[in-house]
Motif scaffolding. Structure first.
Motif, mmCIF file in Angstrom:
data_model
loop_
_atom_site.group_PDB
_atom_site.id
_atom_site.type_symbol
_atom_site.label_atom_id
_atom_site.label_comp_id
_atom_site.label_asym_id
_atom_site.label_seq_id
_atom_site.Cartn_x
_atom_site.Cartn_y
_atom_site.Cartn_z
ATOM 1 N N LYS A 133 -51.531 4.221 3.764
ATOM 2 C CA LYS A 133 -51.546 5.662 3.756
ATOM 3 C C LYS A 133 -50.138 6.291 3.875
ATOM 4 N N GLU A 134 -49.526 5.753 4.970
ATOM 5 C CA GLU A 134 -48.079 6.492 5.314
ATOM 6 C C GLU A 134 -47.321 6.236 3.897
ATOM 7 N N ALA A 135 -47.296 5.158 3.206
ATOM 8 C CA ALA A 135 -46.508 4.649 2.043
ATOM 9 C C ALA A 135 -47.026 5.565 1.097
ATOM 10 N N ILE A 136 -48.128 5.847 0.930
ATOM 11 C CA ILE A 136 -48.757 6.685 -0.321
ATOM 12 C C ILE A 136 -48.175 8.212 -0.211
ATOM 13 N N ASP A 137 -48.214 8.602 1.105
ATOM 14 C CA ASP A 137 -47.861 9.974 1.349
ATOM 15 C C ASP A 137 -46.306 10.007 0.812
ATOM 16 N N LEU A 138 -45.487 8.864 1.225
ATOM 17 C CA LEU A 138 -44.185 8.980 0.805
ATOM 18 C C LEU A 138 -43.957 8.702 -0.491
ATOM 19 N N LEU A 148 -46.175 8.912 -3.136
ATOM 20 C CA LEU A 148 -46.810 9.914 -4.269
ATOM 21 C C LEU A 148 -46.936 11.234 -3.629
ATOM 22 N N GLU A 149 -47.847 11.822 -2.802
ATOM 23 C CA GLU A 149 -47.769 13.095 -2.035
ATOM 24 C C GLU A 149 -48.963 12.934 -1.043
ATOM 25 N N PRO A 150 -48.883 13.653 -0.130
ATOM 26 C CA PRO A 150 -49.788 13.629 1.024
ATOM 27 C C PRO A 150 -51.261 14.369 0.655
ATOM 28 N N ASN A 151 -52.197 14.015 1.452
ATOM 29 C CA ASN A 151 -53.513 14.582 1.272
ATOM 30 C C ASN A 151 -54.492 13.875 0.138
ATOM 31 N N LEU A 152 -53.962 12.791 -0.184
ATOM 32 C CA LEU A 152 -54.949 12.167 -1.124
ATOM 33 C C LEU A 152 -56.091 11.199 -0.347
ATOM 34 N N ASN A 153 -57.030 11.176 -0.990
ATOM 35 C CA ASN A 153 -58.158 10.355 -0.301
ATOM 36 C C ASN A 153 -58.169 9.004 -0.553
ATOM 37 N N PHE A 154 -58.105 7.870 -0.036
ATOM 38 C CA PHE A 154 -58.359 6.412 -0.513
ATOM 39 C C PHE A 154 -59.485 5.889 0.324
ATOM 40 N N THR A 155 -60.408 5.103 -0.307
ATOM 41 C CA THR A 155 -61.463 4.393 0.358
ATOM 42 C C THR A 155 -60.882 2.806 0.197
ATOM 43 N N PHE A 156 -61.043 2.162 1.127
ATOM 44 C CA PHE A 156 -60.795 0.468 0.758
ATOM 45 C C PHE A 156 -62.090 -0.253 1.210
ATOM 46 N N THR A 157 -62.284 -0.763 -0.055
ATOM 47 C CA THR A 157 -63.329 -1.745 -0.118
ATOM 48 C C THR A 157 -63.004 -3.174 -0.393
ATOM 49 N N LEU A 195 -51.621 13.775 -10.350
ATOM 50 C CA LEU A 195 -51.845 14.014 -8.804
ATOM 51 C C LEU A 195 -52.307 15.601 -8.679
ATOM 52 N N PRO A 196 -53.013 15.840 -7.797
ATOM 53 C CA PRO A 196 -53.358 17.239 -7.448
ATOM 54 C C PRO A 196 -52.090 18.227 -7.678
ATOM 55 N N SER A 197 -51.064 17.880 -7.242
ATOM 56 C CA SER A 197 -50.020 18.913 -7.431
ATOM 57 C C SER A 197 -49.259 19.053 -9.032
ATOM 58 N N GLY A 198 -50.137 18.106 -9.795
ATOM 59 C CA GLY A 198 -49.548 18.080 -11.430
ATOM 60 C C GLY A 198 -48.676 17.166 -11.305
ATOM 61 N N PHE A 206 -32.951 6.177 -12.136
ATOM 62 C CA PHE A 206 -33.879 7.424 -11.870
ATOM 63 C C PHE A 206 -35.284 7.116 -11.461
ATOM 64 N N PRO A 207 -35.345 6.942 -10.304
ATOM 65 C CA PRO A 207 -36.720 6.922 -9.572
ATOM 66 C C PRO A 207 -38.052 7.399 -10.491
ATOM 67 N N VAL A 208 -39.064 6.622 -10.829
ATOM 68 C CA VAL A 208 -40.108 6.807 -11.322
ATOM 69 C C VAL A 208 -41.255 7.315 -10.526
ATOM 70 N N PHE A 209 -41.170 7.491 -9.551
ATOM 71 C CA PHE A 209 -42.392 7.844 -8.670
ATOM 72 C C PHE A 209 -42.885 9.092 -9.274
ATOM 73 N N ASP A 210 -41.989 10.383 -9.173
ATOM 74 C CA ASP A 210 -42.406 11.453 -9.583
ATOM 75 C C ASP A 210 -41.810 11.938 -11.295
#
Length: 436
Positions: A400-405, A407-416, A343-346, A169-173
Motif C-alpha cells: 500500500k505504501e508503494a502504491i501511494d508513492l 501511483l497516488e494515495p487513497n486507492l482501495n486495494f483488496t488482496f485475494t 486514476l481518480p486524479s486523472g 522520463f519516469p512513466v508513473f505519471d
C-alpha cells in the motif's frame, strides 16, 4: 570523449572487449561454421549444466539424453525456487549478474547470469543499436522507463543514467502536465534516440498529436525510437512514425535471457541467433514448420550461472518461412500487451507501473508465485495472487505504501489469495487488466 559506457561495464567485471570480439566472430561465420558453432554450443551448455548444476540434473532426471528433443522443457514455475538452489557450482552472489524478472507475464523469479554471458548481452545490444547509428558511448538517450522511488535506489539509477548517457522520463505519471514537461526537455536537449516502454511512448505521441507537433522538428538530432516490453500495434506504430518523424524499431527481449528479436534496417524482426537458440513448439513440444504458430522456447547458449535450456518464455510466436538457422526472422509475436490505468486524479499510469509496485512484494523466497491486478473502478483495484502462504499485514502495508508513492494515495486495494489464476485463451497471464 571517454567511452564511459564500455568503461563502466569493464569496471563492474563484465569483459565487454572480449565479448565484442567473440560476437563479431559469430556474426561473420559462414553457414557451415555457424551450424557447427550452434551444435557445439548446445552440447557444451547442456553438458556443463548436467555436470555442475544439481537443479538441472534433477529436472532432466534419469533419462539418457541422445537427442536435443529428449531434453525437458523448462518453465517459469520450475524456476521459482531460491536462487541458491539453482546456481551452478562455482557461482555465488559475488561473481554473477543478479536480477529479477519483471513478472510482466505474472510469474516473477530471481535469476543469475555469469559475467561473461551478461557482457555478451551488452555486446549484442551495442551491435543491434549500431545498425541505426546509435552508439551507447556517445548517443544521448531519452529513456521512458520506471525508476525506483526510494532515495538510494533513485540516486543509483540517476547515476547509472549519467554513466550511460541517458535522460530518464519516469512513466508513473503520464498526465498532460507531465507530458508538457517532457516536451520541454525535447526542445532543450539534443537527444539522439528514444528508448522505453511502448505504452508510455504511445501516450506521448497521442499528446503530440493533440498539439499538432512533430517531435523531430523541435528536436532535429533524433535518429530513431526503440520500443520494448509491450506489443506495438500497427496503428500505434503509424502514429509514432507520424508524430516523431523517425524510424520506429521494435525490440523483443526478456531480462533473464537477452534481446530475443530486434527489427533490422530492412524492417524484419531478426532473431538473435548469436547468443540464443530459438524453437517454436506445439503442445506436444514438437518443432512446428516455419509459418506456423507455437510457443516460444529459448536456450541461452552462454549462461553458465543459471540453466536456461529449452526455456518456455510464455509467449506465442511464428517464425517466417524465409528463416534460416543463422538468420531466423520472427514473423509475428502473439501476446504481451499491457493496459493503462486511469486514476481518480486523472493521472494515467501504464500497467507496467504495477510491476515496480509489486516488485516490493516479490522476495527471493518464492512465496508469491503469480499475481494479477485488476482495476474494477477508478479507485478500486483487486490483486489476485497465488502463494504458499497468505500475505501478512506488514506485506500488505508495504504494498500500500508503494502504491501511494508510485501511483497516488487513497486507492482501495483488496488482496485475494487464489489457488489458480485465470489465463487468456493463449495461456498467457495478463498482469494488469482494466475493467473500466
Amino acid at each position: 570523449m571517454i567511452r564511459l559506457f564500455d568503461l563502466s561495464l569493464q569496471l563492474n567485471g563484465f569483459p565487454i572487449k572480449k565479448a565484442k570480439a567473440e560476437l563479431d566472430k559469430i556474426v561473420h561465420f559462414s553457414e557451415e561454421e555457424y551450424a557447427s558453432f550452434l551444435e557445439n554450443k548446445k552440447k557444451e551448455i547442456v553438458d556443463f549444466h548436467l555436470k555442475n548444476n544439481s537443479f538441472y540434473r534433477e529436472l532432466v532426471g534419469n533419462i539418457t539424453v541422445e537427442n536435443w528433443e529428449d531434453l525437458p522443457i523448462l518453465n517459469k514455475q520450475n524456476l521459482q525456487k531460491r536462487l541458491e538452489e539453482r546456481l551452478s557450482n562455482g557461482y555465488s552472489k559475488n561473481n554473477i549478474y543478479l536480477n529479477k524478472t519483471s513478472g510482466s507475464s505474472g510469474t516473477p523469479f530471481v535469476f543469475a547470469k555469469d559475467k561473461y554471458s551478461h557482457a555478451l548481452t551488452w555486446a549484442s545490444n551495442i551491435m543491434r543499436f549500431g545498425w541505426f547509428g546509435i552508439d551507447f558511448n556517445h548517443s544521448y538517450q531519452a529513456r521512458f522507463y520506471g525508476i525506483p522511488m526510494d532515495f538510494i535506489g533513485y540516486q543509483k539509477e540517476r547515476f547509472k543514467d549519467f554513466l550511460t548517457h541517458r535522460f530518464r522520463f519516469p512513466v508513473f505519471d503520464l498526465s498532460d502536465e507531465i507530458l508538457e514537461k517532457f516536451l520541454q526537455k525535447f526542445r532543450s536537449k539534443k537527444f539522439d534516440y528514444i528508448n522505453g516502454y511502448t505504452s508510455s511512448i504511445v501516450l506521448f505521441a497521442k499528446f503530440l498529436e493533440q498539439k499538432n507537433i512533430i517531435l523531430n522538428e523541435i528536436c532535429p538530432t533524433l535518429k530513431a525510437c526503440f520500443v520494448t516490453s509491450e506489443m506495438l500495434f500497427e496503428t500505434d506504430k503509424k502514429l509514432l512514425e507520424k508524430q516523431f518523424g523517425i524510424p520506429i524499431i521494435s525490440e523483443y527481449g526478456a531480462s533473464e535471457l537477452d534481446l530475443i528479436a530486434f527489427e533490422n534496417p530492412q524492417g524484419e524482426w531478426q532473431v538473435n541467433a548469436e547468443t540464443l537458440f530459438i524453437e517454436i513448439l506445439d503442445e506436444n513440444n514438437n518443432v512446428v514448420p516455419h509459418g506456423t504458430k507455437g510457443k516460444v522456447v529459448i536456450t541461452s547458449l552462454f549462461n553458465k550461472a543459471n540453466p536456461f535450456i529449452r526455456y518456455e518464455i510464455g509467449d506465442i510466436g511464428i517464425l517466417d518461412e524465409k528463416s534460416t538457422p543463422q538468420k531466423p526472422i520472427l514473423k509475428k509475436l502473439i501476446g504481451r500487451t499491457n493496459d493503462v490505468a486511469i486514476l481518480p486524479s486523472g493521472k494515467k499510469s501504464p500497467g507496467l507501473t504495477f510491476y515496480y509496485v509489486t516488485k516490493s512484494i516479490i522476495e527471493d523466497d518464492g512465496n508469491v508465485k503469480e499475481f494479477i491486478i485488476k482495476q474494477m473502478q477508478l479507485d478500486t483495484f483487486e490483486i489476485e495472487y497465488v502463494a504458499e502462504k497468505e500475505l501478512v499485514s506488514e506485506q500488505i502495508q508495504k504494498i500500500k505504501e508503494a502504491i501511494d508513492l508510485y501511483l497516488e494515495p487513497n486507492l482501495n486495494f483488496t488482496f485475494t489469495r487464489k489457488s489458480v489464476l485465470e489465463r487468456s485463451n493463449r495461456g498467457k497471464l495478463k498482469q494488469f487488466k482494466s475493467y473500466l
